[in-house]
Design a protein around this motif. Structure first.
Motif, PDB file in Angstrom:
ATOM      1  N   UNK A   1      -9.318  15.294   9.509  1.00 13.12           N
ATOM      2  CA  UNK A   1      -8.164  14.526   9.049  1.00 13.12           C
ATOM      3  C   UNK A   1      -7.792  14.973   7.645  1.00 13.12           C
ATOM      4  N   UNK A   2      -6.512  15.229   7.434  1.00 10.20           N
ATOM      5  CA  UNK A   2      -6.025  15.595   6.105  1.00 10.20           C
ATOM      6  C   UNK A   2      -5.063  14.547   5.564  1.00 10.20           C
ATOM      7  N   UNK A   3      -4.030  14.235   6.348  1.00  9.45           N
ATOM      8  CA  UNK A   3      -2.987  13.291   5.908  1.00  9.45           C
ATOM      9  C   UNK A   3      -2.783  12.221   6.973  1.00  9.45           C
ATOM     10  N   UNK A   4      -2.680  10.992   6.529  1.00 11.53           N
ATOM     11  CA  UNK A   4      -2.444   9.857   7.420  1.00 11.53           C
ATOM     12  C   UNK A   4      -1.242   9.079   6.909  1.00 11.53           C
ATOM     13  N   UNK A   5      -0.340   8.719   7.835  1.00 13.96           N
ATOM     14  CA  UNK A   5       0.827   7.923   7.484  1.00 13.96           C
ATOM     15  C   UNK A   5       0.576   6.459   7.809  1.00 13.96           C
ATOM     16  N   UNK A   6       1.050   5.583   6.942  1.00 14.56           N
ATOM     17  CA  UNK A   6       0.892   4.142   7.137  1.00 14.56           C
ATOM     18  C   UNK A   6       2.245   3.452   6.969  1.00 14.56           C
ATOM     19  N   UNK A   7       2.269   2.156   7.228  1.00  6.54           N
ATOM     20  CA  UNK A   7       3.474   1.350   7.021  1.00  6.54           C
ATOM     21  C   UNK A   7       3.527   0.773   5.617  1.00  6.54           C
ATOM     22  N   UNK A   8       2.523   1.104   4.796  1.00  6.00           N
ATOM     23  CA  UNK A   8       2.496   0.589   3.430  1.00  6.00           C
ATOM     24  C   UNK A   8       2.258  -0.900   3.368  1.00  6.00           C
ATOM     25  N   UNK A   9       1.504  -1.440   4.348  1.00  9.37           N
ATOM     26  CA  UNK A   9       1.317  -2.897   4.429  1.00  9.37           C
ATOM     27  C   UNK A   9       0.019  -3.373   3.818  1.00  9.37           C
TER      28      UNK A   9
ATOM     29  N   UNK B   1      -6.717  -1.569  -0.708  1.00 12.05           N
ATOM     30  CA  UNK B   1      -7.860  -2.249  -1.303  1.00 12.05           C
ATOM     31  C   UNK B   1      -7.738  -2.174  -2.829  1.00 12.05           C
ATOM     32  N   UNK B   2      -8.022  -3.299  -3.454  1.00 12.57           N
ATOM     33  CA  UNK B   2      -7.949  -3.350  -4.916  1.00 12.57           C
ATOM     34  C   UNK B   2      -9.312  -3.209  -5.562  1.00 12.57           C
ATOM     35  N   UNK B   3     -10.351  -3.333  -4.753  1.00 10.77           N
ATOM     36  CA  UNK B   3     -11.718  -3.080  -5.224  1.00 10.77           C
ATOM     37  C   UNK B   3     -12.480  -2.411  -4.094  1.00 10.77           C
ATOM     38  N   UNK B   4     -13.592  -1.796  -4.428  1.00 16.58           N
ATOM     39  CA  UNK B   4     -14.280  -0.955  -3.457  1.00 16.58           C
ATOM     40  C   UNK B   4     -15.634  -1.550  -3.088  1.00 16.58           C
ATOM     41  N   UNK B   5     -15.890  -1.599  -1.783  1.00 17.96           N
ATOM     42  CA  UNK B   5     -17.210  -1.898  -1.236  1.00 17.96           C
ATOM     43  C   UNK B   5     -17.556  -0.762  -0.285  1.00 17.96           C
ATOM     44  N   UNK B   6     -18.633  -0.051  -0.568  1.00 16.90           N
ATOM     45  CA  UNK B   6     -18.976   1.096   0.257  1.00 16.90           C
ATOM     46  C   UNK B   6     -18.349   2.370  -0.283  1.00 16.90           C
ATOM     47  N   UNK B   7     -17.902   3.252   0.602  1.00 10.77           N
ATOM     48  CA  UNK B   7     -17.363   4.561   0.248  1.00 10.77           C
ATOM     49  C   UNK B   7     -15.901   4.659   0.661  1.00 10.77           C
ATOM     50  N   UNK B   8     -15.071   5.220  -0.238  1.00 11.68           N
ATOM     51  CA  UNK B   8     -13.658   5.403   0.072  1.00 11.68           C
ATOM     52  C   UNK B   8     -13.496   6.677   0.897  1.00 11.68           C
ATOM     53  N   UNK B   9     -12.854   6.572   2.040  1.00 14.37           N
ATOM     54  CA  UNK B   9     -12.622   7.724   2.919  1.00 14.37           C
ATOM     55  C   UNK B   9     -11.181   8.214   2.846  1.00 14.37           C
ATOM     56  N   UNK B  10     -10.214   7.298   2.756  1.00 16.52           N
ATOM     57  CA  UNK B  10      -8.800   7.640   2.629  1.00 16.52           C
ATOM     58  C   UNK B  10      -8.217   6.838   1.478  1.00 16.52           C
ATOM     59  N   UNK B  11      -7.334   7.481   0.714  1.00 12.56           N
ATOM     60  CA  UNK B  11      -6.732   6.772  -0.406  1.00 12.56           C
ATOM     61  C   UNK B  11      -5.358   7.339  -0.698  1.00 12.56           C
TER      62      UNK B  11
ATOM     63  N   UNK C   1       0.811  -1.212   0.000  1.00 14.11           N
ATOM     64  CA  UNK C   1       0.000   0.000   0.000  1.00 14.11           C
ATOM     65  C   UNK C   1       0.843   1.260   0.000  1.00 14.11           C
ATOM     66  N   UNK C   2       0.178   2.399   0.101  1.00 11.09           N
ATOM     67  CA  UNK C   2       0.835   3.703   0.095  1.00 11.09           C
ATOM     68  C   UNK C   2       1.291   4.064   1.501  1.00 11.09           C
ATOM     69  N   UNK C   3       2.430   4.766   1.580  1.00  6.38           N
ATOM     70  CA  UNK C   3       2.933   5.223   2.864  1.00  6.38           C
ATOM     71  C   UNK C   3       2.206   6.473   3.341  1.00  6.38           C
ATOM     72  N   UNK C   4       1.646   7.232   2.393  1.00  2.00           N
ATOM     73  CA  UNK C   4       0.909   8.450   2.719  1.00  2.00           C
ATOM     74  C   UNK C   4      -0.439   8.387   2.025  1.00  2.00           C
ATOM     75  N   UNK C   5      -1.512   8.578   2.794  1.00  2.00           N
ATOM     76  CA  UNK C   5      -2.867   8.587   2.221  1.00  2.00           C
ATOM     77  C   UNK C   5      -3.558   9.882   2.605  1.00  2.00           C
ATOM     78  N   UNK C   6      -4.509  10.289   1.760  1.00  2.00           N
ATOM     79  CA  UNK C   6      -5.202  11.557   1.938  1.00  2.00           C
ATOM     80  C   UNK C   6      -6.705  11.342   2.058  1.00  2.00           C
ATOM     81  N   UNK C   7      -7.337  12.305   2.642  1.00  2.00           N
ATOM     82  CA  UNK C   7      -8.796  12.300   2.744  1.00  2.00           C
ATOM     83  C   UNK C   7      -9.382  12.559   1.355  1.00  2.00           C
ATOM     84  N   UNK C   8     -10.371  11.737   0.975  1.00  2.00           N
ATOM     85  CA  UNK C   8     -10.988  11.871  -0.359  1.00  2.00           C
ATOM     86  C   UNK C   8     -12.505  12.004  -0.279  1.00  2.00           C
ATOM     87  N   UNK C   9     -13.079  12.005   0.918  1.00  2.00           N
ATOM     88  CA  UNK C   9     -14.532  12.131   1.052  1.00  2.00           C
ATOM     89  C   UNK C   9     -14.850  12.807   2.377  1.00  2.00           C
ATOM     90  N   UNK C  10     -16.000  13.449   2.430  1.00  2.00           N
ATOM     91  CA  UNK C  10     -16.445  14.121   3.661  1.00  2.00           C
ATOM     92  C   UNK C  10     -17.273  13.146   4.485  1.00  2.00           C
TER      93      UNK C  10
END
Length: 334
Positions: free
Chosen positions: A161-169, A172-182, A145-154
């Motif tokens: 929340x604006x920016x979230x850091x991850x371990x890149x572990x 999602x390759x397909x979507x169920x529901x609504x994407x909040x961070x990407x 995954x991405x090391x840095x993800x951003x807010x994409x929905x209200x």
């Protein structure tokens, strides 16, 4: 009169002697250091615990998240019963982190809980093995995954929340529901409504783990995932090996270790303060009477005597008494 007779006092036990001061001091110092070490380990332990557990202080644990929620006013509880039979109160938030699998019975129980108005947060572990038990159409997942993800929905989950850091572990390759961070490699957080409840799917649970909770806006995200202010939060711990405990088994292991250390310190103190039992020995001989008094008494006895045989007997008794006394005084101790 027998010349080898002992005094009327029979054989006595020699008074015991205390241990040397330096021995007692050494035992006390060793016991004190031992107890202090155990207490330090109990109240300031090294990071440990399985990934995703609210008990774990390791980098992949969730103890910091549980503490953050508690300080923010959320009642936090650890669920140690299996998810397939646990009672999940509607209106609370259930956190399932680091699960490698979920049984169909556990999935059905969780699904009923969400439909009745509960909130579910799932992340870490292997989503391909856990989500099918909860969702009829789970999203696809990849371990990169991405090391840095951003807010994409209200959405409430990303409010503030604006920016979230991850371990890149994961992503999602397909979507169920609504994407909040990407991020560049795909969505990180999905929000799915089921019945009256809501499910939040974390592709990578590292933003709410100890290692990254204080980074960027991760802490705010962790607070939002718990739901409205004051909402109870339940961490599923049975899947991490923490089962139900009652009676003495419910006492933490560290408490037993500290108790054992205190007992050892007390034993060392008792040994240091105790007295050794020495070998039996004869009592000390009676001291020699003052020479002048002894000679004076003997002279008076001789003056009063009229017969030579009586005087000889007195002299013999005096010599025997002195000889007996000297033998008893210089006799070697056993």
């Amino acid at each position: 009169m027998s010349t080898g007779a002992l005094s009327p006092a029979a054989v006595a036990v020699r008074p015991s002697r205390p241990w040397k001061p330096w021995v007692a001091a050494a035992l006390v110092v060793v016991g004190a250091f031992f107890v202090l070490g155990l207490i330090a380990d109990a109240f300031a332990p090294a990071p440990e615990g399985p990934a995703g557990s609210s008990y774990a202080t390791s980098p992949a644990g969730a103890a910091a998240w549980a503490e953050l929620l508690s300080r923010a006013g959320h009642p936090v509880a650890a669920l140690r019963r299996p998810l397939d039979s646990a009672r999940l109160p509607p209106g609370s938030t259930l956190v399932v982190l680091g699960a490698d699998t979920l049984t169909s019975a556990a999935g059905q129980n969780i699904n009923r809980f969400v439909r009745a108005g509960g909130r579910l947060v799932v992340g870490g572990g292997d989503p391909r093995a856990t989500l099918p038990a909860v969702l009829a159409r789970p999203p696809g997942w990849t371990g990169s995954g991405s090391l840095v993800v951003k807010r994409v929905a209200a959405l409430p989950e990303v409010d503030g929340v604006s920016t979230v850091l991850t371990a890149g572990a994961g992503a999602w390759t397909s979507v169920t529901g609504t994407v909040a961070l990407s991020g560049a490699r795909g969505p990180e957080l999905l929000a799915v409504n089921i019945g009256r409840g809501r499910i939040n799917l974390l592709a990578d649970a590292s933003p709410v783990e100890n290692r990254l909770l204080a980074s960027a806006d991760n802490a705010q995200l962790a607070l939002n995932l718990a739901g409205p202010p004051g909402n109870p939060v339940i961490f599923a711990e049975a899947l991490h090996g923490y089962g139900e405990a009652t009676g003495l088994a419910a006492i933490p292991t560290r408490w037993w270790v500290v108790f054992g250390g205190l007992c050892l310190a007390w034993a060392a103190w008792a040994l240091a303060r105790g007295r050794r039992i020495g070998p039996a020995e004869q009592p000390a001989p009676e001291p020699i009477p003052p020479r002048t008094a002894y000679v004076g008494a003997l002279a008076r006895a001789l003056v009063r005597g009229r017969r030579r045989d009586a005087q000889a007997e007195l002299m013999g008794e005096a010599a025997a008494r002195r000889e007996s006394f000297l033998k008893g005084r210089f006799r070697r101790q056993p």
